[in-house]
Every structure is written in C-alpha cells, then in structure tokens.
Design an enzyme around this catalytic site. Structure first.
Site, PDB file in Angstrom:
ATOM      1  N   HIS A 180       0.850  -1.202   0.000  1.00 19.98           N
ATOM      2  CA  HIS A 180       0.000   0.000   0.000  1.00 19.98           C
ATOM      3  C   HIS A 180       0.880   1.245   0.000  1.00 19.98           C
ATOM      4  O   HIS A 180       1.306   1.728   1.044  1.00 19.98           O
ATOM      5  CB  HIS A 180      -0.908  -0.025   1.237  1.00 19.98           C
ATOM      6  CG  HIS A 180      -2.030   0.968   1.192  1.00 19.98           C
ATOM      7  ND1 HIS A 180      -2.072   2.034   0.309  1.00 19.98           N
ATOM      8  CD2 HIS A 180      -3.173   1.058   1.923  1.00 19.98           C
ATOM      9  CE1 HIS A 180      -3.180   2.734   0.507  1.00 19.98           C
ATOM     10  NE2 HIS A 180      -3.869   2.159   1.482  1.00 19.98           N
ATOM     11  N   HIS A 183      -2.538   6.963  -1.125  1.00 18.62           N
ATOM     12  CA  HIS A 183      -3.523   7.663  -0.283  1.00 18.62           C
ATOM     13  C   HIS A 183      -2.961   8.400   0.920  1.00 18.62           C
ATOM     14  O   HIS A 183      -3.682   8.664   1.878  1.00 18.62           O
ATOM     15  CB  HIS A 183      -4.610   6.673   0.194  1.00 18.62           C
ATOM     16  CG  HIS A 183      -5.259   5.923  -0.917  1.00 18.62           C
ATOM     17  ND1 HIS A 183      -6.079   4.847  -0.744  1.00 18.62           N
ATOM     18  CD2 HIS A 183      -5.191   6.100  -2.264  1.00 18.62           C
ATOM     19  CE1 HIS A 183      -6.498   4.382  -1.918  1.00 18.62           C
ATOM     20  NE2 HIS A 183      -5.963   5.131  -2.863  1.00 18.62           N
ATOM     21  N   TYR A 185      -0.621   7.347   3.123  1.00 21.77           N
ATOM     22  CA  TYR A 185      -0.108   6.538   4.236  1.00 21.77           C
ATOM     23  C   TYR A 185       1.427   6.462   4.156  1.00 21.77           C
ATOM     24  O   TYR A 185       2.037   7.128   3.320  1.00 21.77           O
ATOM     25  CB  TYR A 185      -0.781   5.160   4.231  1.00 21.77           C
ATOM     26  CG  TYR A 185      -2.269   5.286   4.503  1.00 21.77           C
ATOM     27  CD1 TYR A 185      -2.718   5.699   5.762  1.00 21.77           C
ATOM     28  CD2 TYR A 185      -3.209   5.080   3.503  1.00 21.77           C
ATOM     29  CE1 TYR A 185      -4.080   5.869   6.016  1.00 21.77           C
ATOM     30  CE2 TYR A 185      -4.577   5.256   3.750  1.00 21.77           C
ATOM     31  CZ  TYR A 185      -4.996   5.648   5.013  1.00 21.77           C
ATOM     32  OH  TYR A 185      -6.326   5.839   5.264  1.00 21.77           O
TER      33      TYR A 185
HETATM   34  C1  FMN Z   1     -15.033   1.598   2.632  1.00 21.00           C
HETATM   35  C2  FMN Z   1     -13.772   1.801   1.863  1.00 21.00           C
HETATM   36  C3  FMN Z   1     -12.567   1.373   2.399  1.00 21.00           C
HETATM   37  C4  FMN Z   1     -11.361   1.518   1.665  1.00 21.00           C
HETATM   38  N1  FMN Z   1     -10.203   1.018   2.190  1.00 21.00           N
HETATM   39  C5  FMN Z   1      -9.075   1.016   1.429  1.00 21.00           C
HETATM   40  C6  FMN Z   1      -7.895   0.336   1.848  1.00 21.00           C
HETATM   41  O1  FMN Z   1      -7.847  -0.330   2.897  1.00 21.00           O
HETATM   42  N2  FMN Z   1      -6.809   0.398   1.041  1.00 21.00           N
HETATM   43  C7  FMN Z   1      -6.813   1.094  -0.140  1.00 21.00           C
HETATM   44  O2  FMN Z   1      -5.794   1.132  -0.828  1.00 21.00           O
HETATM   45  N3  FMN Z   1      -7.929   1.724  -0.578  1.00 21.00           N
HETATM   46  C8  FMN Z   1      -9.054   1.679   0.153  1.00 21.00           C
HETATM   47  N4  FMN Z   1     -10.212   2.237  -0.332  1.00 21.00           N
HETATM   48  C9  FMN Z   1     -10.233   2.775  -1.707  1.00 21.00           C
HETATM   49  C10 FMN Z   1     -10.712   1.679  -2.679  1.00 21.00           C
HETATM   50  O3  FMN Z   1      -9.753   0.641  -2.800  1.00 21.00           O
HETATM   51  C11 FMN Z   1     -10.960   2.229  -4.085  1.00 21.00           C
HETATM   52  O4  FMN Z   1      -9.761   2.711  -4.617  1.00 21.00           O
HETATM   53  C12 FMN Z   1     -11.996   3.340  -4.083  1.00 21.00           C
HETATM   54  O5  FMN Z   1     -13.143   2.964  -3.335  1.00 21.00           O
HETATM   55  C13 FMN Z   1     -12.440   3.660  -5.510  1.00 21.00           C
HETATM   56  O6  FMN Z   1     -13.076   2.552  -6.101  1.00 21.00           O
HETATM   57  P1  FMN Z   1     -14.702   2.536  -6.273  1.00 21.00           P
HETATM   58  O7  FMN Z   1     -15.046   3.847  -6.899  1.00 21.00           O
HETATM   59  O8  FMN Z   1     -14.936   1.352  -7.169  1.00 21.00           O
HETATM   60  O9  FMN Z   1     -15.286   2.392  -4.912  1.00 21.00           O
HETATM   61  C14 FMN Z   1     -11.398   2.127   0.385  1.00 21.00           C
HETATM   62  C15 FMN Z   1     -12.620   2.564  -0.138  1.00 21.00           C
HETATM   63  C16 FMN Z   1     -13.805   2.397   0.570  1.00 21.00           C
HETATM   64  C17 FMN Z   1     -15.110   2.829  -0.052  1.00 21.00           C
END
Ligand code: FMN
Length: 376
Positions: A180, A183, A185
C-alpha cells in the site's frame, strides 16, 4: 444505468473473461476486488465471516481479491484493533483460512500490506504507546502533530516488517502481495514532497523520495520466490488532500516508478477516483495507462467502476447510481489497462462480477452507504 445493448454486454463478457498474468500468477479474468478497510476483525484476527465475505465474491467470479489493508508487524503500523493484522499466530491462521476459502471458490488473493505512518493518532490499540512515525514527523496537512521523524533504525525496522509480512503471505498460501503505497499513508508520505522534507538519502528529488519504497520492494522481492507477484498501489491523491499530486508531468511520474519497477514490482495498481479522467494534458491515458506506458508493467485501474459518483461521496454518506462500463472495456481492449478493480459496487453486491460476466447488467444495484454496516 446508461442503456446497454445486447451487443455491448456480450462484449463485456468476452473482454473481461480473458485470463491475465502477473509474474507467476494467472488471474482467471480481468476483475479484481479493490482493497477496502472494513473493521470487522476484532483483535486484528480475520474470522470466518471475513473468509466468507471474500470467498462469496470469488465464487461469483472476481478473479483477484486484493484484501483490505492489513497492518505489517511494526508497533506504529496501525491504529484500530478491528483492522486485521498480518502478523501474529492467530491473525495469520485467520488469514490462511481466508486464502484457502477464496482458492476453493476459484479465485486468487493477495493481502494489501499497510503501514499508516503519520495518519496514526497516538494512544490507540494495538500498541497504544507507540508514536506515529513518518519521514519528517509531518501530518498530511503539513502540521507537526505528536509524531516523530523516522530514524534509519525505524526505516530498517519497517522495511523488515514489510518483508516479513510478504514472506508470511507466501508461506500461508496467498498468491502475491500488494504494497500500500497510496492515499497518504506511510510509503506515500515518503513519495510526496508535502510530507517528506528529509535531507538524507530518502528525501529530495522524486528519485530520492522513492528510495524508501524501492528498498521495501527490493526487500520483499529478496524474501519471496522469484515468481511470487509483488503489486504496488499508488495514487496522486492523499487522504484530506484530494487534489494533491505526486507527479505533475509524465517525466516526474517516470522518475518515481522506474526505480520501483527495477526493484521488482510486477504490476502497478494506480488508484484514481474516476478511471475515465485523463491524467496529463494532451493524452486520454488515465493514471494506470500512463503507468503501463512508462514502466511496461501490467496495470490495474480503479475508480468508480460501474458507478456514477466517486468514493468521496461514500465517505460523505452519499450513494451512487449504476453507470455503464463500455468506455472501460475500450481501455481493456486496447490494452491501455490490464485489470479493473471494483470497490463500492462489489461491496454493495457480492454478485456484481457474476452479473457483469453473465450479461445481467439490468440487475446491477446502486451503491448505498448502508452496505458499509455489514460484511454481507
Ligand atoms: C469503505 C472503503 C474502504 C477503503 N479502504 C481502502 C484500503 O484499505 N486500502 C486502499 O488502498 N484503498 C481503500 N479504499 C479505496 C478503494 O480501494 C478504491 O480505490 C476506491 O473505493 C475507488 O473505487 P470505487 O469507486 O470502485 O469504490 C477504500 C474505499 C472504501 C469505499
């Protein structure tokens, strides 16, 4: 959803059903589940409900599961006792069952290895006394907070923690790992000039800022088998700084990504909020498309697949409507991108992949934030 003809839906099945290769791994199709933190693992242990949450989606046709972020074994890595850890006997036993169940359902799975760095609030479990750490002790908003700038010893320990977690992933039956680096981190805090003010080898120009990530990739690569896939997730945007950019130009992006590819990344997962947005002027390529062009590595694209609004809306409590994916299929067909990662649409509907692969687009559901409340 936008109107989808019978022709274009069968096109979806044809394009998405092709296997993809990431180093030694064959993913049975082009659909990946995006990593999504759920906080349903008390004590950091993923239980039977987590295993069935993932295997249900694999059984319905998701080719590659990227798990929710899971903490590496370093005291400052995380801040929630309900987020799964990727170290410790019980925690790894829980994960082994998750991997076995996903395999039994016909899918492949990689854990997303995570250290949150300066996003950590001090005084939270599992290691309440550990300080928040980061490249320069700066929070994402540029303030100092209560954290500390990492010493070389801290750097070495964290690199070791990522390598140990990757070794554990291979040992307990996972198909690869995702690091990871996105974002805002820890890894991204090194990559981004906004949080990295170091004057040693880990700070300065983009190549220097990528050195910490590069050393993690190299240490992981050295620890796992040569054919074991290492995926690197990164983003331009940061938590609380959605318009931030790691790279303003393709040249800057290449400066960051080339050393990572050389250190052993097998595929990049370029995290964007909307896959259809061009990354740089003068080209329709999105961030994943640029990543493939610059590194030659397979890429996963992500961001509002199947939905009309991005996930920030979700964090603000808003749902999203269903949207067609014809334009995304174009990007797969021209090989601009290799896999698509689906976040909220799959969180909402475990059957999303079965419906898309089975040309049942009319059955897709809008995203409702209530889906966050359970592991259904
Ligand atoms: C509830 C939630 C939790 C997420 N947790 C993570 C995470 O643990 N690691 C990460 O890299 N991105 C995380 N994301 C981002 C998602 O991996 C993804 O990039 C983002 O939701 C966009 O995709 P979508 O539009 O299909 O939801 C999270 C997103 C959501 C909605």
């Amino acid at each position: 959803m936008t109107a989808t003809t019978a022709d274009s839906t069968s096109r979806a099945a044809r394009i998405l059903s092709r296997p993809a290769t990431i180093n030694g791994l064959t993913v049975p199709n082009r659909i990946a589940m995006a990593p999504m933190t759920r906080q349903f693992s008390p004590g950091g242990i993923p239980g039977a409900d987590v295993a069935s949450y993932y295997s249900r989606r694999a059984a319905a046709g998701v080719g590659l599961i990227v798990t929710e972020g899971t903490y590496v074994g370093h005291d400052s890595a995380g801040q929630s006792d309900r987020i799964p850890r990727f170290h410790g006997e019980e925690q790894l036993a829980g994960w082994a069952k998750v991997a076995a169940d996903v395999h039994a359902a016909g899918g492949t799975i990689v854990p997303q290895l995570w250290h949150i760095g300066m996003v950590r609030e001090q005084g939270q479990p599992p290691y309440a006394d550990a300080p928040a750490v980061g490249p320069s002790g700066l929070r994402l908003d540029g303030t100092e907070g209560t954290g500390k700038a990492m010493t070389q010893r801290d750097v070495d320990e964290v690199i070791g923690a990522f390598a140990e977690a990757a070794a554990a992933a291979e040992r307990i039956g996972f198909d690869g790992v995702e690091l990871h680096g996105a974002h805002g981190y820890l890894i991204d805090q090194f990559l981004w000039a906004g949080t990295n003010r170091r004057t040693d080898v880990y700070g300065g120009d983009p190549v220097a800022r990528a050195k910490f990530a590069e050393e993690i990739v190299a240490a992981v690569r050295e620890t796992v088998s040569p054919s074991f896939p290492v995926i690197f997730r990164y983003s331009q945007w940061k938590q609380e700084a959605y318009s931030a950019k790691l790279a303003e130009t393709p040249e800057e992006l290449e400066a960051i990504l080339a050393p990572l590819a050389a250190a052993g990344v097998d595929a990049f997962h370029a995290s964007t909020r909307r896959y259809w947005v061009p990354e740089f002027d003068g080209s329709d390529l999105n961030l994943a498309g640029w990543t493939k062009k610059l590194t030659g590595k397979p890429v996963i694209t992500v961001g509002s697949v199947g939905l009309d609004g991005d996930f920030i809306k979700a964090f603000q409590g808003e749902g999203s409507q269903v949207k067609g994916i014809d334009d995304l299929l174009d990007r797969l067909e021209t090989e601009e991108v290799d896999l698509i990662a689906v976040g909220r649409a799959l969180l909402q509907d475990p059957q999303w992949a079965a419906k898309v692969l089975g040309d049942r687009f009319e059955e897709l559901k809008p995203y409702d934030v209530a889906a966050l409340q359970s592991l259904s």
